[in-house]
Design a protein around this motif. Structure first.
Motif, mmCIF file in Angstrom:
data_model
loop_
_atom_site.group_PDB
_atom_site.id
_atom_site.type_symbol
_atom_site.label_atom_id
_atom_site.label_comp_id
_atom_site.label_asym_id
_atom_site.label_seq_id
_atom_site.Cartn_x
_atom_site.Cartn_y
_atom_site.Cartn_z
ATOM 1 N N ARG A 121 -39.961 -49.448 64.064
ATOM 2 C CA ARG A 121 -40.817 -49.808 62.926
ATOM 3 C C ARG A 121 -40.754 -48.688 61.895
ATOM 4 O O ARG A 121 -40.937 -47.509 62.229
ATOM 5 C CB ARG A 121 -42.252 -50.026 63.404
ATOM 6 C CG ARG A 121 -43.252 -50.361 62.295
ATOM 7 C CD ARG A 121 -44.612 -50.751 62.904
ATOM 8 N NE ARG A 121 -45.653 -50.805 61.885
ATOM 9 C CZ ARG A 121 -45.851 -51.822 61.055
ATOM 10 N NH1 ARG A 121 -45.058 -52.866 61.105
ATOM 11 N NH2 ARG A 121 -46.826 -51.788 60.160
ATOM 12 N N VAL A 122 -40.517 -49.046 60.632
ATOM 13 C CA VAL A 122 -40.429 -48.040 59.581
ATOM 14 C C VAL A 122 -41.320 -48.433 58.405
ATOM 15 O O VAL A 122 -41.640 -49.603 58.192
ATOM 16 C CB VAL A 122 -38.973 -47.855 59.089
ATOM 17 C CG1 VAL A 122 -38.070 -47.449 60.239
ATOM 18 C CG2 VAL A 122 -38.446 -49.111 58.409
ATOM 19 N N GLY A 123 -41.703 -47.410 57.652
ATOM 20 C CA GLY A 123 -42.490 -47.620 56.443
ATOM 21 C C GLY A 123 -41.707 -47.168 55.228
ATOM 22 O O GLY A 123 -41.127 -46.077 55.220
ATOM 23 N N LEU A 124 -41.657 -48.005 54.211
ATOM 24 C CA LEU A 124 -40.924 -47.714 52.987
ATOM 25 C C LEU A 124 -41.908 -47.526 51.845
ATOM 26 O O LEU A 124 -42.860 -48.301 51.703
ATOM 27 C CB LEU A 124 -39.963 -48.855 52.652
ATOM 28 C CG LEU A 124 -39.116 -49.419 53.803
ATOM 29 C CD1 LEU A 124 -38.233 -50.549 53.292
ATOM 30 C CD2 LEU A 124 -38.285 -48.327 54.455
ATOM 31 N N TYR A 125 -41.670 -46.505 51.032
ATOM 32 C CA TYR A 125 -42.550 -46.266 49.893
ATOM 33 C C TYR A 125 -41.780 -46.453 48.591
ATOM 34 O O TYR A 125 -40.690 -45.899 48.407
ATOM 35 C CB TYR A 125 -43.150 -44.857 49.925
ATOM 36 C CG TYR A 125 -44.138 -44.666 48.804
ATOM 37 C CD1 TYR A 125 -45.365 -45.335 48.826
ATOM 38 C CD2 TYR A 125 -43.843 -43.878 47.702
ATOM 39 C CE1 TYR A 125 -46.271 -45.203 47.778
ATOM 40 C CE2 TYR A 125 -44.739 -43.737 46.654
ATOM 41 C CZ TYR A 125 -45.949 -44.410 46.702
ATOM 42 O OH TYR A 125 -46.844 -44.295 45.661
ATOM 43 N N VAL A 126 -42.362 -47.244 47.689
ATOM 44 C CA VAL A 126 -41.746 -47.526 46.389
ATOM 45 C C VAL A 126 -42.735 -47.129 45.293
ATOM 46 O O VAL A 126 -43.802 -47.742 45.169
ATOM 47 C CB VAL A 126 -41.383 -49.022 46.253
ATOM 48 C CG1 VAL A 126 -40.816 -49.303 44.865
ATOM 49 C CG2 VAL A 126 -40.387 -49.433 47.332
ATOM 50 N N PRO A 127 -42.429 -46.095 44.504
ATOM 51 C CA PRO A 127 -43.347 -45.656 43.448
ATOM 52 C C PRO A 127 -43.550 -46.739 42.395
ATOM 53 O O PRO A 127 -42.709 -47.617 42.200
ATOM 54 C CB PRO A 127 -42.647 -44.438 42.846
ATOM 55 C CG PRO A 127 -41.624 -44.032 43.849
ATOM 56 C CD PRO A 127 -41.218 -45.290 44.558
ATOM 57 N N PRO A 132 -41.632 -49.329 37.171
ATOM 58 C CA PRO A 132 -41.565 -50.122 38.416
ATOM 59 C C PRO A 132 -40.175 -50.004 39.031
ATOM 60 O O PRO A 132 -39.236 -50.680 38.605
ATOM 61 C CB PRO A 132 -41.843 -51.550 37.923
ATOM 62 C CG PRO A 132 -41.346 -51.563 36.508
ATOM 63 C CD PRO A 132 -41.579 -50.172 35.970
ATOM 64 N N LEU A 133 -40.020 -49.130 40.004
ATOM 65 C CA LEU A 133 -38.693 -48.822 40.537
ATOM 66 C C LEU A 133 -38.240 -49.888 41.529
ATOM 67 O O LEU A 133 -38.147 -49.661 42.735
ATOM 68 C CB LEU A 133 -38.702 -47.436 41.184
ATOM 69 C CG LEU A 133 -39.030 -46.281 40.229
ATOM 70 C CD1 LEU A 133 -38.918 -44.946 40.949
ATOM 71 C CD2 LEU A 133 -38.096 -46.300 39.012
ATOM 72 N N VAL A 134 -37.890 -51.039 40.980
ATOM 73 C CA VAL A 134 -37.474 -52.167 41.819
ATOM 74 C C VAL A 134 -36.220 -51.819 42.610
ATOM 75 O O VAL A 134 -36.052 -52.265 43.750
ATOM 76 C CB VAL A 134 -37.266 -53.429 40.955
ATOM 77 C CG1 VAL A 134 -36.197 -53.210 39.900
ATOM 78 C CG2 VAL A 134 -36.924 -54.625 41.815
ATOM 79 N N ALA A 184 -50.421 -53.180 48.922
ATOM 80 C CA ALA A 184 -50.776 -52.662 47.603
ATOM 81 C C ALA A 184 -51.468 -51.323 47.801
ATOM 82 O O ALA A 184 -52.690 -51.202 47.760
ATOM 83 C CB ALA A 184 -51.691 -53.646 46.871
ATOM 84 N N ALA A 185 -50.680 -50.310 48.046
ATOM 85 C CA ALA A 185 -51.208 -48.968 48.305
ATOM 86 C C ALA A 185 -50.207 -47.951 47.782
ATOM 87 O O ALA A 185 -48.998 -48.112 47.961
ATOM 88 C CB ALA A 185 -51.437 -48.759 49.805
ATOM 89 N N GLY A 186 -50.712 -46.921 47.130
ATOM 90 C CA GLY A 186 -49.829 -45.931 46.539
ATOM 91 C C GLY A 186 -50.205 -44.519 46.922
ATOM 92 O O GLY A 186 -51.262 -44.257 47.504
ATOM 93 N N THR A 212 -39.751 -43.479 54.530
ATOM 94 C CA THR A 212 -38.725 -43.100 53.564
ATOM 95 C C THR A 212 -39.157 -43.511 52.164
ATOM 96 O O THR A 212 -40.023 -44.370 51.996
ATOM 97 C CB THR A 212 -37.371 -43.771 53.884
ATOM 98 O OG1 THR A 212 -37.464 -45.187 53.627
ATOM 99 C CG2 THR A 212 -36.967 -43.555 55.336
ATOM 100 N N GLY A 213 -38.533 -42.891 51.186
ATOM 101 C CA GLY A 213 -38.780 -43.272 49.798
ATOM 102 C C GLY A 213 -39.263 -42.096 48.964
ATOM 103 O O GLY A 213 -39.906 -41.180 49.480
ATOM 104 N N PRO A 214 -38.967 -42.096 47.664
ATOM 105 C CA PRO A 214 -39.337 -41.000 46.772
ATOM 106 C C PRO A 214 -40.765 -41.150 46.256
ATOM 107 O O PRO A 214 -41.431 -42.162 46.494
ATOM 108 C CB PRO A 214 -38.332 -41.148 45.634
ATOM 109 C CG PRO A 214 -38.106 -42.636 45.561
ATOM 110 C CD PRO A 214 -38.182 -43.130 46.994
ATOM 111 N N GLY A 215 -41.209 -40.140 45.517
ATOM 112 C CA GLY A 215 -42.547 -40.195 44.927
ATOM 113 C C GLY A 215 -42.842 -38.925 44.160
ATOM 114 O O GLY A 215 -41.984 -38.051 44.014
#
Length: 433
Positions: A121-127, A132-134, A184-186, A212-215
Motif C-alpha cells: 500500500r502506498v500514498g501519493l501526494y500531488v501538490p 494544479p500539477l496534474v 481532499a487533503a494537503g 511519494t510526491g513533491p511539495g
C-alpha cells in the motif's frame, strides 16, 4: 540574473554554487505538532488543518467516486488525449525498468532467490498550490501500478474554488488511471494522515508503507519527520534547472527553459553555466524580452533575481562539467556542440536533457521519463522516482540437508568467532542427526 564568475576559482564548487535558502529544520517546528495532532485526532485534525491552511473544509476527506467519474467526463478532450499519450510513454519506460526475480544456485541443493515484491500500500501526494500539477498524478501513479502495488491512496489539497474538492483536472487524471481512493487533503497533514492512518481514531484511512510526491518546504519537513514510520521517496524541495551551454546554443531556447522552471515557484532555481560571456549577454537580452510576455511575470522575476539563480561563467566545458556535477541539479540541460559527449560525463543529476530539442518541459509531461526528482543537491546520492521505488527485494533461501552439511562447519566456526554459540548450535543440532 546575477553573474557568478568561477573562471579563476578552484575551490570546492559545492560551497559556492547557487542554492535556495531552505530551512527544513525551521519548518519542522510547525510540522511536528501538526503531525502529532493528526496522529491523535485523525480525520478531524486533517479537516481542521485544511480549513486553516487551504481556506476550505470539505464535507469529507475522501472524494466520492461519482465526483471522480464526473471530472473525467468533463475533462477537456485535448487534455485527456495529452494525458493518455503521456501515460502510454511512461508505462513503456516503467515496464522496461521493472526488474525480474532471480534465483542463484549457490551449490547443489542450495538456492538463494532475490524476489521482487511490490509494496502492499502506498500514498501519493500531488501538490495543488500555485498550479494544479496534474502531471504529478501520472508520475506517481503509473510506476506504482506497473510495479504491481495492490492499494494506492492519493491526496491533493482541497480547493475553495471547487467546493473543497481537489482541482477537477487532478480528479480527472485519477479517474483516467482507475484510482478510486482519493483524499481532499494537503500539506503536512495529508502526509501524516497517510503515514499514521486514521483507523485508530475512528476514521477509514489505512496507513501506507511508502509516501511519494513533491511539495513545498512543509511537505519536505513532514517527510523528514515521518520517515521511519513510513518510507519516503525523497525530501523534494523547490524545483531547479541547470543548463550547460556554449556559443552554439540558441539563446532564445535557453532563456525559455530558464523561465519554464522559474514559473513553478518564487524559490525555484534557474542556473546557466556557460564558457561564453557573449552568450550569457544574449541570454540576458532574451530574458528581458520573454519574461514580461509570460503569464506569471512577477513569480518568474522573483525566482530569477533570487540567490538561488545565477549565470555561472566558467573557463571551458571541462569546468562546466565539474560545476554541474558539484551542483547535482534536479534537471540538467546540455546545449553544447557535443551534447551527448558532455552528458556521458555527468554523474550527478536527477535527469539529463540532451540537445537543443530536449527541454525540461518535455520531461515534465510526455518524454516517458519521470519528473519526480531529487533536489537541493541530493542527486549526488539519490535517484528520481521510478518503478523500483515501489518494489522491495526479498531473499528467499532454500537449502536441503546435504547442502547444509556441506557448509555447516563454516557456520559453526564463524558463530564461535563472534561469540554467538547459539547460532552455531542451531546448525550443529542438525548436523548431529
Amino acid at each position: 540574473m546575477r553573474r557568478l564568475d568561477l573562471r579563476d576559482t578552484s575551490v570546492d564548487y559545492r560551497d559556492i554554487v547557487p542554492r535556495a535558502e531552505v530551512d527544513v529544520e525551521q519548518a519542522l517546528a510547525v510540522v511536528v505538532p501538526l503531525c502529532d495532532d493528526v496522529r491523535t485526532r485523525g480525520e478531524a485534525a486533517v479537516l481542521d488543518a485544511g480549513e486553516r491552511f487551504d481556506g476550505v473544509r470539505p464535507d469529507a476527506l475522501r472524494v466520492p467516486e461519482d465526483e471522480l467519474r464526473r471530472a473525467l467526463a468533463d475533462l477537456d478532450p485535448a487534455v485527456r488525449a495529452a494525458l493518455e499519450e503521456s501515460v502510454a510513454r511512461l508505462r513503456r519506460t516503467c515496464a522496461a525498468e521493472l526488474e525480474e526475480s532471480v534465483t542463484t544456485v549457490v551449490a547443489d541443493g542450495a538456492t538463494v532467490e532475490r524476489r521482487i515484491v511490490p509494496m502492499d500500500r502506498v500514498g501519493l501526494y500531488v501538490p495543488g498550490g500555485l498550479a494544479p500539477l496534474v502531471s504529478t498524478v501520472l508520475m506517481n501513479a503509473v510506476p506504482a501500478q506497473v510495479a504491481g502495488v495492490r492499494e494506492i491512496a492519493l491526496a491533493s489539497p482541497p480547493q475553495a474554488a471547487f467546493g473543497g474538492l481537489p482541482h477537477p483536472t487532478i480528479l480527472g487524471a485519477c479517474a483516467l488511471l482507475g484510482l478510486t481512493e482519493v483524499y481532499a487533503a494537503g500539506g503536512a497533514q495529508a502526509l501524516a494522515m497517510l503515514a499514521y492512518g486514521t483507523v485508530s481514531t475512528g476514521g477509514d484511512v489505512e496507513p501506507v508503507n511508502l509516501i511519494t510526491g513533491p511539495g513545498n518546504i512543509y511537505v519536505a519537513a513532514a517527510k523528514r519527520h515521518l520517515q521511519g514510520t513510513v518510507a519516503i521517496d525523497s525530501e523534494a524541495g523547490p524545483t531547479e534547472i541547470a543548463i550547460i551551454a556554449d556559443v552554439t546554443a540558441d539563446a532564445a531556447f535557453v532563456a525559455a527553459d530558464l523561465i519554464s522552471q522559474a514559473e513553478h515557484d518564487p524559490m525555484a532555481a534557474s542556473v546557466l553555466v556557460t564558457d561564453s560571456e557573449d552568450f550569457a549577454a544574449r541570454v540576458d537580452v532574451e530574458l528581458e524580452k520573454q519574461v514580461p510576455a509570460t503569464t506569471h511575470t512577477e513569480r518568474i522575476r522573483t525566482a530569477l533575481d533570487g540567490p538561488q539563480s545565477a549565470t555561472v561563467l566558467v573557463r571551458d566545458i571541462e569546468q562546466a562539467i565539474d560545476v554541474a556535477n558539484a551542483y547535482a541539479a534536479e534537471h540538467l540541460e546540455i546545449q553544447t556542440a557535443d551534447a551527448a559527449g558532455v552528458a556521458a560525463r555527468i554523474t550527478n543529476a536527477g535527469a539529463i536533457f540532451v540537445g537543443a530539442f530536449t527541454p525540461v518541459s518535455l520531461g515534465d509531461y510526455a518524454a516517458g521519463s519521470n519528473h519526480v526528482l531529487p533536489t537541493a543537491g541530493c542527486a549526488c546520492h539519490s535517484s528520481g522516482l521510478s518503478v523500483r521505488a515501489f518494489c522491495k527485494n526479498m531473499h528467499v533461501v532454500t537449502y536441503d540437508e546435504a547442502a547444509l552439511r556441506e557448509v555447516g562447519g563454516h557456520v559453526v566456526t564463524l558463530a564461535a568467532a563472534e561469540d554467538l554459540p547459539g547460532h552455531g548450535e542451531a546448525v550443529a543440532v542438525r548436523l548431529a542427526r
